[in-house]
Design an enzyme around this catalytic site. Structure first.
Site, PDB file in Angstrom:
ATOM      1  N   TYR A  33      34.455 -10.480 -57.031  1.00  0.00           N
ATOM      2  CA  TYR A  33      33.462 -11.063 -57.926  1.00  0.00           C
ATOM      3  C   TYR A  33      33.845 -12.481 -58.337  1.00  0.00           C
ATOM      4  CZ  TYR A  33      36.444 -10.548 -62.083  1.00  0.00           C
ATOM      5  OH  TYR A  33      37.451 -10.675 -63.002  1.00  0.00           O
ATOM      6  N   LYS A 147      40.192 -11.815 -56.409  1.00  0.00           N
ATOM      7  CA  LYS A 147      39.397 -11.536 -57.618  1.00  0.00           C
ATOM      8  C   LYS A 147      38.626 -10.240 -57.399  1.00  0.00           C
ATOM      9  CE  LYS A 147      36.985 -14.119 -61.249  1.00  0.00           C
ATOM     10  NZ  LYS A 147      37.841 -13.661 -62.336  1.00  0.00           N
ATOM     11  N   GLU A 179      50.037 -14.154 -66.183  1.00  0.00           N
ATOM     12  CA  GLU A 179      48.766 -14.727 -66.661  1.00  0.00           C
ATOM     13  C   GLU A 179      48.178 -13.794 -67.705  1.00  0.00           C
ATOM     14  OE1 GLU A 179      45.668 -14.744 -63.624  1.00  0.00           O
ATOM     15  OE2 GLU A 179      46.513 -12.950 -62.725  1.00  0.00           O
ATOM     16  N   LEU A 203      45.767 -15.018 -60.444  1.00  0.00           N
ATOM     17  CA  LEU A 203      44.513 -15.542 -59.917  1.00  0.00           C
ATOM     18  C   LEU A 203      44.578 -17.068 -60.033  1.00  0.00           C
ATOM     19  CD1 LEU A 203      41.585 -14.642 -59.000  1.00  0.00           C
ATOM     20  CD2 LEU A 203      40.914 -15.446 -61.261  1.00  0.00           C
TER      21      LEU A 203
HETATM   22  N1  PDD Z   1      38.242 -14.178 -65.485  1.00  0.00           N
HETATM   23  N2  PDD Z   1      43.146 -14.895 -64.512  1.00  0.00           N
HETATM   24  C1  PDD Z   1      42.403 -13.781 -64.537  1.00  0.00           C
HETATM   25  C2  PDD Z   1      43.075 -12.471 -64.375  1.00  0.00           C
HETATM   26  C3  PDD Z   1      41.008 -13.869 -64.722  1.00  0.00           C
HETATM   27  O1  PDD Z   1      40.264 -12.766 -64.717  1.00  0.00           O
HETATM   28  C4  PDD Z   1      40.407 -15.140 -64.913  1.00  0.00           C
HETATM   29  C5  PDD Z   1      38.927 -15.323 -65.081  1.00  0.00           C
HETATM   30  C6  PDD Z   1      41.235 -16.279 -64.897  1.00  0.00           C
HETATM   31  C7  PDD Z   1      40.681 -17.672 -65.066  1.00  0.00           C
HETATM   32  O2  PDD Z   1      39.991 -18.086 -63.920  1.00  0.00           O
HETATM   33  P1  PDD Z   1      38.800 -19.137 -63.993  1.00  0.00           P
HETATM   34  O3  PDD Z   1      39.360 -20.376 -64.620  1.00  0.00           O
HETATM   35  O4  PDD Z   1      38.428 -19.352 -62.576  1.00  0.00           O
HETATM   36  O5  PDD Z   1      37.707 -18.550 -64.825  1.00  0.00           O
HETATM   37  C8  PDD Z   1      42.593 -16.122 -64.684  1.00  0.00           C
HETATM   38  C9  PDD Z   1      36.801 -14.139 -65.556  1.00  0.00           C
HETATM   39  C10 PDD Z   1      36.205 -15.180 -66.411  1.00  0.00           C
HETATM   40  C11 PDD Z   1      36.378 -12.733 -65.922  1.00  0.00           C
HETATM   41  O6  PDD Z   1      36.906 -11.819 -65.323  1.00  0.00           O
HETATM   42  O7  PDD Z   1      35.503 -12.560 -66.767  1.00  0.00           O
END
Ligand code: PDD
Length: 279
Positions: A33, A147, A179, A203
């Site tokens: 996703y 993801k 993270e 991620l």
């Molecule tokens: N999550 N690390 C994890 C585990 C994440 O799920 C996310 C983002 C990030 C940040 O990635 P980005 O800058 O590309 O949004 C880091 C999304 C927003 C979610 O699962 O809702």
């Protein structure tokens, strides 16, 4: 204006957007996703999100039903149909419906769904005051760079954090900070910004990449390396980055203050740089 749903190329009202109970995303979490937000109505770094979707899908041997141009067109169309000032787009691609069997049939048709909802930005008061986080054992699988919709450890961790009155769960694997459950983590020590390197343990956040670029442009030294938990607890400053949190100061970890217990000057400078960047 109803929230927008989309199933396999067809837009429809969200409540009418359904998939099979035998969808492998539903039964196995067999899918990937993306979450994309808009600034000024335009999707933020859509190319980077779609490139990551492509990488995630490839890593699980899932063919993409559309090329990047077609995905881009669907996302723009969804945002247009939603008509919100700012939108939050959720894209999910699963291995489709098939009789339940762990190994996957060669011919399954992927299920692509999208939702478009109004993006409600984070409370500015929280952005200004900062948040607290709770560290937790990183008991996720070994491919956190994908993801995947398998989010049970993230769900449980964030719930535990919420119950403890913390905003985010920060994962620690073998004594090293990886993270957050929904964000990347950056630590400031003696003017250096430290963050876990890209690889299978985190991620690669779109916001993380944007921020690393902005941090370098601000002239601050960056080190992409793991930070040990004791170093983390003694940090001068900590902040989170992510699509939903933007750049969010962390003022306490596990009930202990970080630095002065208030958002620090480096974090504030970088928050301002990010806000200028998104306009
Ligand atoms: N999550 N690390 C994890 C585990 C994440 O799920 C996310 C983002 C990030 C940040 O990635 P980005 O800058 O590309 O949004 C880091 C999304 C927003 C979610 O699962 O809702």
């Amino acid at each position: 204006m109803p929230d927008i749903g989309f199933v396999n190329g067809r837009f429809l009202p969200l409540e009418e957007a359904t998939v099979s109970v035998e969808d492998r995303g539903f039964q196995f979490g067999d899918g990937v996703y993306e979450v994309i937000r808009t600034y000024h109505g335009r999707p933020f770094h859509l190319d980077a999100h779609l490139a990551r979707l492509e990488r995630s899908a490839k890593a699980i041997e899932l063919p993409l039903p559309w090329n990047i141009q077609q995905w881009t067109a669907h996302v723009h169309e969804g945002i247009k149909r939603g008509g919100y000032a700012e939108s939050k787009v959720y894209l999910q691609l699963t291995r489709g419906a098939a009789p339940r069997d762990h190994s996957f049939p060669a011919s399954t048709k992927p299920t692509a769904v999208m939702t478009v909802r109004e993006m409600r930005p984070m409370d500015p008061a929280l952005q200004a005051s900062g948040v607290t986080v709770m560290t937790m054992d990183d008991w996720r699988w070994g491919r956190c760079d994908i993801k995947s919709v398998n989010l049970l450890p993230n769900v449980m961790a964030r719930q535990k954090a919420k119950q403890a009155g913390a905003f985010e769960a920060v994962f620690v694997r073998n004594g090293l900070v990886t993270e957050g459950a929904v964000s990347n983590v950056m630590t400031v020590k003696a003017g250096h910004v430290l963050t876990a390197p890209e690889g299978e343990q985190i991620l690669s956040g779109v916001t993380r990449t944007v921020m690393l670029d902005l941090i370098r442009k601000e002239g601050l030294p960056v080190e992409e390396r793991f930070v040990a938990l004791d170093e983390f607890l003694r940090a001068d400053e900590i902040f989170l980055t992510g699509t939903t949190v933007e750049v969010l100061p962390v003022v306490g970890v596990d009930g202990q203050p970080i630095g002065s217990g208030k958002p620090g000057p480096v974090t504030q400078k970088l928050q301002a740089a990010f806000q200028r960047f998104v306009g």
